[in-house]
Design a protein around this motif. Structure first.
Motif, PDB file in Angstrom:
ATOM      1  N   UNK A 180       0.828  -1.218   0.000  1.00 50.47           N
ATOM      2  CA  UNK A 180       0.000   0.000   0.000  1.00 50.47           C
ATOM      3  C   UNK A 180       0.859   1.264   0.000  1.00 50.47           C
ATOM      4  N   UNK A 181       1.982   1.205   0.693  1.00 52.46           N
ATOM      5  CA  UNK A 181       2.863   2.373   0.728  1.00 52.46           C
ATOM      6  C   UNK A 181       3.470   2.627  -0.656  1.00 52.46           C
ATOM      7  N   UNK A 182       3.763   1.541  -1.372  1.00 51.57           N
ATOM      8  CA  UNK A 182       4.266   1.686  -2.744  1.00 51.57           C
ATOM      9  C   UNK A 182       3.187   2.291  -3.642  1.00 51.57           C
ATOM     10  N   UNK A 183       1.948   1.795  -3.527  1.00 52.60           N
ATOM     11  CA  UNK A 183       0.857   2.298  -4.355  1.00 52.60           C
ATOM     12  C   UNK A 183       0.515   3.747  -4.034  1.00 52.60           C
ATOM     13  N   UNK A 184       0.767   4.185  -2.794  1.00 52.70           N
ATOM     14  CA  UNK A 184       0.489   5.579  -2.435  1.00 52.70           C
ATOM     15  C   UNK A 184       1.408   6.537  -3.182  1.00 52.70           C
ATOM     16  N   UNK A 185       2.521   5.999  -3.722  1.00 52.36           N
ATOM     17  CA  UNK A 185       3.439   6.824  -4.504  1.00 52.36           C
ATOM     18  C   UNK A 185       2.945   7.032  -5.928  1.00 52.36           C
ATOM     19  N   UNK A 210      -6.700  10.344   1.800  1.00 48.67           N
ATOM     20  CA  UNK A 210      -5.626   9.407   1.485  1.00 48.67           C
ATOM     21  C   UNK A 210      -4.729   9.139   2.685  1.00 48.67           C
ATOM     22  N   UNK A 211      -4.509  10.155   3.509  1.00 45.80           N
ATOM     23  CA  UNK A 211      -3.701   9.982   4.719  1.00 45.80           C
ATOM     24  C   UNK A 211      -4.381   9.020   5.688  1.00 45.80           C
ATOM     25  N   UNK A 212      -5.718   9.120   5.791  1.00 41.72           N
ATOM     26  CA  UNK A 212      -6.468   8.216   6.665  1.00 41.72           C
ATOM     27  C   UNK A 212      -6.355   6.768   6.186  1.00 41.72           C
ATOM     28  N   UNK A 213      -6.412   6.588   4.859  1.00 41.01           N
ATOM     29  CA  UNK A 213      -6.291   5.233   4.297  1.00 41.01           C
ATOM     30  C   UNK A 213      -4.935   4.633   4.655  1.00 41.01           C
ATOM     31  N   UNK A 214      -3.908   5.482   4.705  1.00 39.31           N
ATOM     32  CA  UNK A 214      -2.559   5.015   5.052  1.00 39.31           C
ATOM     33  C   UNK A 214      -2.352   4.911   6.562  1.00 39.31           C
ATOM     34  N   UNK A 215      -3.413   5.194   7.347  1.00 37.84           N
ATOM     35  CA  UNK A 215      -3.319   5.041   8.805  1.00 37.84           C
ATOM     36  C   UNK A 215      -2.747   6.240   9.533  1.00 37.84           C
ATOM     37  N   UNK A 216      -2.746   7.414   8.873  1.00 38.09           N
ATOM     38  CA  UNK A 216      -2.238   8.633   9.514  1.00 38.09           C
ATOM     39  C   UNK A 216      -3.421   9.442  10.056  1.00 38.09           C
ATOM     40  N   UNK A 217      -3.595   9.434  11.377  1.00 29.75           N
ATOM     41  CA  UNK A 217      -4.773  10.068  11.981  1.00 29.75           C
ATOM     42  C   UNK A 217      -4.428  11.243  12.900  1.00 29.75           C
ATOM     43  N   UNK A 218      -3.176  11.695  12.897  1.00 31.19           N
ATOM     44  CA  UNK A 218      -2.801  12.846  13.718  1.00 31.19           C
ATOM     45  C   UNK A 218      -3.438  14.108  13.145  1.00 31.19           C
ATOM     46  N   UNK A 219      -4.419  14.667  13.869  1.00 34.63           N
ATOM     47  CA  UNK A 219      -5.203  15.792  13.337  1.00 34.63           C
ATOM     48  C   UNK A 219      -4.342  17.004  13.015  1.00 34.63           C
ATOM     49  N   UNK A 220      -3.446  17.346  13.944  1.00 32.93           N
ATOM     50  CA  UNK A 220      -2.634  18.547  13.741  1.00 32.93           C
ATOM     51  C   UNK A 220      -1.727  18.385  12.522  1.00 32.93           C
ATOM     52  N   UNK A 221      -1.035  17.250  12.432  1.00 27.27           N
ATOM     53  CA  UNK A 221      -0.130  17.009  11.300  1.00 27.27           C
ATOM     54  C   UNK A 221      -0.889  16.958   9.976  1.00 27.27           C
ATOM     55  N   UNK A 257      -5.780  18.209  -7.517  1.00 27.17           N
ATOM     56  CA  UNK A 257      -4.323  18.090  -7.588  1.00 27.17           C
ATOM     57  C   UNK A 257      -3.731  18.048  -6.183  1.00 27.17           C
ATOM     58  N   UNK A 258      -4.262  18.898  -5.284  1.00 25.04           N
ATOM     59  CA  UNK A 258      -3.783  18.914  -3.894  1.00 25.04           C
ATOM     60  C   UNK A 258      -4.024  17.566  -3.227  1.00 25.04           C
ATOM     61  N   UNK A 259      -5.167  16.940  -3.503  1.00 25.15           N
ATOM     62  CA  UNK A 259      -5.477  15.621  -2.939  1.00 25.15           C
ATOM     63  C   UNK A 259      -4.433  14.586  -3.373  1.00 25.15           C
ATOM     64  N   UNK A 260      -3.967  14.703  -4.609  1.00 17.83           N
ATOM     65  CA  UNK A 260      -2.936  13.771  -5.089  1.00 17.83           C
ATOM     66  C   UNK A 260      -1.571  14.100  -4.495  1.00 17.83           C
ATOM     67  N   UNK A 261      -1.249  15.394  -4.393  1.00 22.54           N
ATOM     68  CA  UNK A 261       0.086  15.798  -3.955  1.00 22.54           C
ATOM     69  C   UNK A 261       0.328  15.564  -2.479  1.00 22.54           C
ATOM     70  N   UNK A 262      -0.734  15.546  -1.655  1.00 24.65           N
ATOM     71  CA  UNK A 262      -0.550  15.382  -0.212  1.00 24.65           C
ATOM     72  C   UNK A 262       0.066  14.022   0.122  1.00 24.65           C
ATOM     73  N   UNK A 263      -0.072  13.054  -0.804  1.00 25.66           N
ATOM     74  CA  UNK A 263       0.510  11.727  -0.590  1.00 25.66           C
ATOM     75  C   UNK A 263       1.993  11.683  -0.977  1.00 25.66           C
ATOM     76  N   UNK A 264       2.518  12.844  -1.391  1.00 26.38           N
ATOM     77  CA  UNK A 264       3.920  12.955  -1.800  1.00 26.38           C
ATOM     78  C   UNK A 264       4.267  11.901  -2.860  1.00 26.38           C
ATOM     79  N   UNK A 265       3.554  11.914  -3.995  1.00 28.20           N
ATOM     80  CA  UNK A 265       3.731  10.851  -5.002  1.00 28.20           C
ATOM     81  C   UNK A 265       5.016  11.019  -5.800  1.00 28.20           C
ATOM     82  N   UNK A 266       5.419   9.917  -6.436  1.00 31.48           N
ATOM     83  CA  UNK A 266       6.523   9.948  -7.394  1.00 31.48           C
ATOM     84  C   UNK A 266       5.993   9.873  -8.824  1.00 31.48           C
TER      85      UNK A 266
END
Length: 408
Positions: A180-185, A210-221, A257-266
Motif C-alpha cells: 500500500x505504501x508503494x501504491x500511495x506513490x 488518502x492519509x487516513x487510508x494510510x493510517x495517519x490520523x494525527x489531526x494537527x499534522x 491536484x492537492x489531494x494527489x500531492x498530499x501523498x507525496x507521489x513519485x
C-alpha cells in the motif's frame, strides 16, 4: 518455498519508473447468448522513465482513461503486467488461461488424429492375407509406437498446464500482496473536477482522506499537510473548511491536484485535467503541473485530446486508436515525422491561431479500410527509427522508412 512479489531489478537499473507489458482490458456485457466483450485496451506496451512526462492522446473511447485506471488498479486487468519501481503491481491471467484452453484443444485434436492413423494401420494389416501371429505382433508394435507419441503429448500438456497454473498463482499473489505504501506513490488526477469531489465532505476531509487510508490520523499534522498542499497548488489555507460547490472549475481541479500531492507521489496520472476547464484556466493548470513536476521531481502520464498542449508539456507521446497504440515517439519527432495516418489526421485537426492560415488548413480524414490492407499480414508495433514506433506490417514499415528518409 514462500512466494515473493515479482521484482525486476533491471527496470530500476535502467531508470524506468513504470513498465506496461502487453496490457489488455476487456469488459463483459450481457448474459447467455446476448453476452459480448468490449476490448477497451488491447495489447498495450510502453515504458516511462523516471522524471519523464509521457503523453497519451487519441479520440474519445480509444482507451486512454481505461489504461490509466487499470495502471492504478481501479480496474482489474484482463491480461498483461504493470511494474512500478520494479515491482509488479498489476497482473492479468486471461492469456495464461487461454493458453491452457487452446493447448488442451490442440492436444485432444492431435491425439484423435494419431488414434485414427493407428486404427487405419491396424485395419490394413487385418485385411491382408498373412500369418495371425505376424499380424498380432505388428499390431502390438503399431499400438506401442502410437501410445508412446500420445503419452509424450499428454506429458507435454501436463507440464505446460502446471507451468501456466504456477504463473497464474504468482499473478494472483502479486495482485493480493501489493504494498500500500508503494501504491500511495502513484496518484491520479481525475478528468471531471465536479464528480471526483464528494459534495458532502469539506475540502480538508477530501484532501486528507488518502492519509487516513494510510493510517495517519494525527489531526494537527494532517491539517498542516492540507494547508501546505493548498498553498502548493495556489489556493488559500482558509479554503480547507469550505465545500466543493463553493469553488469554480479551476479551483476544484486544484483541489483534486492537492489531494494527489498530499501523498507525496513519485508518479502522477493526469486524466485530461484541463479538458473541462476554460481556456484561460487551462494555461494556469498546465503551468502549475509544470512547476510541480520540476519542484517535486514527478514522473507524469498525461492523458489528453489536445495535441498542441501535449507537445508543449510532454517529452514523449503515444497515440491511441481503438485500444491500441498506433504510434509512439518523442514530442519533436512525432510532430516532425508523423507516420501513421491516424496521427496525421489528429495533427491536421489542430486549429491555427492565424485566421489566414486557418482558412487554408487541410483536414485529413482517417479511413482505416482504405489506408491499410492487413488481409495477408497483421500489424504490430515496430521501431521505424530509434525511439520512433508505429503500428505497421512489413509492407507499411518499408514505406514509413522511405518516407522518413525523404523528409530528412
Amino acid at each position: 518455498m514462500a512466494r515473493k512479489v515479482t521484482y525486476l531489478p533491471e527496470l530500476v537499473e535502467n531508470n524506468i519508473e513504470l513498465s506496461v507489458r502487453h496490457l489488455k482490458q476487456f469488459f463483459k456485457f450481457g448474459h447467455g447468448k446476448s453476452k459480448f466483450i468490449t476490448k477497451a485496451v488491447h495489447n498495450v506496451s510502453f515504458d516511462i522513465k523516471k522524471g519523464e512526462c509521457f503523453g497519451v492522446v487519441g479520440e474519445s473511447g480509444c482507451g486512454k482513461t481505461t489504461t490509466g485506471r487499470t495502471l492504478i488498479r481501479l480496474y482489474k486487468a484482463t491480461s498483461g503486467s504493470v511494474y512500478f519501481k520494479g515491482y509488479r503491481i498489476v497482473a492479468g491471467n486471461r492469456w495464461n488461461e487461454k493458453e491452457i484452453k487452446w493447448k488442451r484443444i490442440k492436444a485432444r485434436r492431435r491425439i484423435k488424429e494419431l488414434q485414427n492413423e493407428m486404427n487405419e494401420k491396424v485395419h490394413s494389416l487385418t485385411d491382408e492375407q498373412g500369418n495371425a501371429d505376424f499380424i498380432a505382433s505388428e499390431t502390438a508394435k503399431i499400438k506401442a509406437e502410437y501410445d508412446q507419441q500420445i503419452k509424450k503429448i499428454e506429458s507435454d500438456l501436463a507440464e505446460l498446464i502446471k507451468e501456466q497454473k504456477e504463473k497464474i498463482a504468482q499473478h494472483n499473489y502479486d495482485n493480493r500482496h501489493v504494498d500500500k505504501k508503494l501504491m500511495s506513490k502513484m496518484q491520479m488526477i481525475f478528468q471531471d473536477p465536479v464528480d471526483s469531489l464528494d459534495p458532502r465532505m469539506t475540502v480538508e476531509d477530501i484532501i486528507q482522506e488518502g492519509l487516513h487510508i494510510q493510517g495517519q490520523y494525527n489531526r494537527f499534522e494532517n491539517s498542516q499537510k492540507v494547508k501546505d498542499a493548498l498553498i502548493k497548488v495556489g489556493l488559500l489555507p482558509e479554503y480547507a473548511s469550505r465545500y466543493p460547490h463553493e469553488f469554480s472549475g479551476g479551483q476544484r481541479q486544484r483541489i483534486g491536484i492537492a489531494r494527489a500531492l498530499i501523498m507525496n507521489p513519485d508518479f502522477l496520472i493526469c486524466d485530461e485535467p484541463i479538458s473541462a476547464l476554460d481556456v484561460s484556466i487551462r494555461a494556469q493548470i498546465i503551468n502549475l503541473l509544470n512547476n510541480l513536476k520540476d519542484e517535486m521531481g514527478l514522473t507524469i502520464m498525461f492523458i489528453a485530446h489536445d495535441l498542441s498542449v501535449v507537445k508543449y508539456f510532454c517529452d514523449r507521446i503515444a497515440v491511441m486508436y481503438f485500444g491500441n497504440i498506433v504510434e509512439m515517439a518523442s514530442s519533436d519527432e512525432l510532430f516532425k515525422h508523423p507516420l501513421h495516418p491516424y496521427t496525421r489526421a489528429l495533427l491536421s485537426a489542430i486549429p491555427k491561431p492565424d485566421p489566414l492560415s486557418e482558412k487554408v488548413r487541410k483536414r485529413y480524414v482517417y479511413k482505416p479500410q482504405e489506408e491499410h490492407d492487413y488481409s495477408k499480414e497483421a500489424p504490430s508495433l515496430v521501431e521505424v527509427i530509434p525511439g520512433h514506433f508505429v503500428m505497421a506490417n512489413t509492407e507499411e514499415l518499408e514505406k514509413y522508412r522511405k518516407q522518413i528518409n525523404e523528409n530528412k
